[in-house]
Design an enzyme around this catalytic site. Structure first.
Site, short mmCIF file in Angstrom:
data_model
loop_
_atom_site.label_atom_id
_atom_site.label_comp_id
_atom_site.label_asym_id
_atom_site.label_seq_id
_atom_site.Cartn_x
_atom_site.Cartn_y
_atom_site.Cartn_z
N ILE A 124 0.82 -1.22 0.00
CA ILE A 124 0.00 0.00 0.00
C ILE A 124 0.86 1.27 0.00
CG2 ILE A 124 -0.37 0.20 2.52
CD1 ILE A 124 -2.93 0.86 -0.33
N SER B 70 11.58 0.26 7.86
CA SER B 70 11.00 -1.00 7.45
C SER B 70 12.09 -2.06 7.57
CB SER B 70 10.53 -0.88 5.99
OG SER B 70 9.40 -1.65 5.74
N ARG B 71 11.71 -3.27 7.92
CA ARG B 71 12.73 -4.30 8.11
C ARG B 71 13.40 -4.66 6.79
NH1 ARG B 71 8.93 -8.61 10.39
NH2 ARG B 71 8.11 -7.97 8.37
N LYS C 151 -5.80 1.64 7.65
CA LYS C 151 -6.95 0.88 8.12
C LYS C 151 -6.60 -0.61 8.18
CE LYS C 151 -8.56 -1.67 5.48
NZ LYS C 151 -8.28 -2.79 4.52
N ASP D 291 -10.79 -7.67 6.19
CA ASP D 291 -9.81 -6.66 5.76
C ASP D 291 -10.39 -5.84 4.61
OD1 ASP D 291 -6.91 -5.52 5.70
OD2 ASP D 291 -7.35 -6.12 3.65
P1 NAP Z 1 2.05 -5.78 3.22
O1 NAP Z 1 2.65 -5.28 1.96
O2 NAP Z 1 1.90 -7.25 3.43
O3 NAP Z 1 2.78 -5.22 4.52
C1 NAP Z 1 3.30 -3.92 4.61
C2 NAP Z 1 4.67 -3.95 5.25
O4 NAP Z 1 4.54 -4.16 6.65
C3 NAP Z 1 5.54 -5.12 4.77
O5 NAP Z 1 6.16 -4.84 3.55
C4 NAP Z 1 6.51 -5.28 5.92
O6 NAP Z 1 7.65 -4.46 5.69
C5 NAP Z 1 5.73 -4.78 7.11
N1 NAP Z 1 5.39 -5.94 7.92
C6 NAP Z 1 4.85 -7.11 7.52
N2 NAP Z 1 4.76 -7.96 8.54
C7 NAP Z 1 5.26 -7.31 9.62
C8 NAP Z 1 5.47 -7.67 10.96
N3 NAP Z 1 5.21 -8.91 11.40
N4 NAP Z 1 5.99 -6.74 11.80
C9 NAP Z 1 6.31 -5.53 11.36
N5 NAP Z 1 6.17 -5.13 10.06
C10 NAP Z 1 5.64 -6.02 9.21
O7 NAP Z 1 0.61 -5.15 3.45
P2 NAP Z 1 -0.17 -3.99 2.67
O8 NAP Z 1 -1.00 -4.60 1.61
O9 NAP Z 1 0.74 -2.88 2.33
O10 NAP Z 1 -1.18 -3.57 3.83
C11 NAP Z 1 -0.74 -2.88 4.99
C12 NAP Z 1 -1.95 -2.22 5.64
O11 NAP Z 1 -2.55 -1.34 4.68
C13 NAP Z 1 -3.03 -3.21 6.08
O12 NAP Z 1 -3.60 -2.81 7.28
C14 NAP Z 1 -4.06 -3.14 4.96
O13 NAP Z 1 -5.37 -3.43 5.39
C15 NAP Z 1 -3.93 -1.68 4.52
N6 NAP Z 1 -4.33 -1.46 3.13
C16 NAP Z 1 -3.87 -2.28 2.13
C17 NAP Z 1 -4.35 -2.10 0.83
C18 NAP Z 1 -3.87 -2.96 -0.31
O14 NAP Z 1 -4.42 -2.82 -1.41
N7 NAP Z 1 -2.87 -3.79 -0.15
C19 NAP Z 1 -5.28 -1.10 0.57
C20 NAP Z 1 -5.67 -0.24 1.59
C21 NAP Z 1 -5.19 -0.44 2.87
P3 NAP Z 1 9.10 -4.92 6.22
O15 NAP Z 1 9.20 -6.41 6.06
O16 NAP Z 1 10.04 -4.17 5.34
O17 NAP Z 1 9.14 -4.50 7.66
#
Ligand code: NAP
Length: 308
Positions: free
Chosen positions: A14, A36-37, A90, A168
């Site tokens: 995101i 970020s990790r 969110k 979600d």
């Molecule tokens: P993602 O790419 O799976 O995760 C975002 C980042 O969070 C990862 O790249 C990772 O970065 C870090 N992360 C993952 N697991 C972690 C852990 N155990 N501890 C700490 N950091 C961790 O997810 P995303 O799709 O971007 O979604 C993130 C949030 O945005 C969610 O709440 C989601 O509901 C919301 N969102 C997503 C979308 C969508 O389309 N994807 C749309 C609107 C809102 P590092 O490994 O570099 O730390």
């Protein structure tokens, strides 16, 4: 006024899809660092943890926390303790109580906490709210059905406890419905379908009511292949309203009433700058409360195992 010096935490999907483009186009912000990790952002200072980032770059004024919800509280508390305004992706947290705790801390520190709900800023949402306010609603159906394999490949956190599963995306529908209906609603029954090998549901059927016994239902399903549905259909005295494409398009009695390109994240960042300027928070927990209620009241059904 000089731009707000902001940092991003949790560089993933995101952030790349929405946060970075929205920040790049908004003169109210200067993106100065990321933590970020594994992920990094080009052209700014990158750190492995929020603690290391806040120690190194004391000029940061605000942070956007974009990691999965289960890992957001500690980062939010660290940022607020350090005197930074906080933007929460969110859903704002894994529990209602942890977000209430952050709200109290932000208040005590005189900082802004923003529980962002991007779907509320979809282009036709305000028009749908105005239409519903102008008539009498007979019933409302929410149909939110998408293919999890397409939209969330390899996202293990989403299937873990606190990841919310189908809620979600479903919480996006709930963030819209809680904004556009004239009165608060509450869940009267629900069935949640859990794959036998997962801690979060893959589908949910929910019935809601309100003080005037309005019939509202929601069908959330992550097993949808082919056409995807992000629709809210309301039968009203003035005819049928369809808010489709996740809030992008509104039609009334088959006639398009509103259809324009989405600007959800640019609008979220405008709102965040506004509340910082006004010295207040914006935290509406009602979408997350409905999810908690669904887990509390819902029947649990086990269904076929799910693998990516
Ligand atoms: P993602 O790419 O799976 O995760 C975002 C980042 O969070 C990862 O790249 C990772 O970065 C870090 N992360 C993952 N697991 C972690 C852990 N155990 N501890 C700490 N950091 C961790 O997810 P995303 O799709 O971007 O979604 C993130 C949030 O945005 C969610 O709440 C989601 O509901 C919301 N969102 C997503 C979308 C969508 O389309 N994807 C749309 C609107 C809102 P590092 O490994 O570099 O730390």
């Amino acid at each position: 006024m000089s731009p707000i010096r902001i940092a991003i935490v949790g560089v993933g999907k995101i952030v790349r899809d929405q946060h970075l483009p929205a920040l790049a186009k908004n003169a109210d912000y200067q993106l100065v660092a990321a933590a970020s990790r594994h992920g990094t952002v080009d052209g700014i200072d990158n750190f492995k943890s929020i603690e290391a980032m806040l120690d190194a770059v004391s000029s940061i004024e605000a942070v956007s926390l974009c990691m999965p919800p289960q890992y957001r509280y500690e980062a939010a508390r660290t940022a607020l303790e350090a005197g930074k305004h906080v933007f929460l992706e969110k859903p704002p947290g894994a529990t209602l109580s942890e977000v209430a705790d952050l709200q109290a801390l932000a208040e005590a520190k005189g900082l802004s906490l923003f529980a962002s709900w991007h779907s509320r800023y979809a282009p036709a949402v305000e028009a749908a709210k105005a239409f519903l306010a102008s008539t009498t609603i007979r019933n409302v159906k929410i149909i939110w059905k998408e293919d999890v394999r397409h939209w969330h490949p390899n996202q293990e956190w989403i299937w873990a406890a606190g990841g919310l599963g189908v809620f979600d995306p479903g919480i996006n529908a709930l963030s819209i419905i809680t904004h556009i209906l004239p009165r608060p609603i509450f869940i009267t029954s629900a069935t949640l379908e859990f794959p036998e090998n997962r801690d979060a549901p893959i589908a949910a059927s929910i019935a809601f009511s309100d003080a005037q016994k309005l019939d509202v239902s929601a069908e959330f399903d992550w097993r949808q292949t082919g056409k995807q549905s992000w629709d809210i259909v309301a039968e009203t005295e003035a005819g049928e309203m369809i808010l489709s494409e996740g809030g992008a398009k509104l039609s009334v009695n088959g006639k398009i009433a509103h259809d324009e390109p989405e600007q959800e994240y640019p609008m979220l960042y405008r709102r965040f700058a506004e509340i910082i300027k006004e010295g207040r928070s914006d935290v509406d927990l009602s979408p997350l409360r409905h999810v908690a209620d669904a887990f509390m009241l819902g029947r649990r059904k086990f269904v076929e195992v799910f693998y990516d």
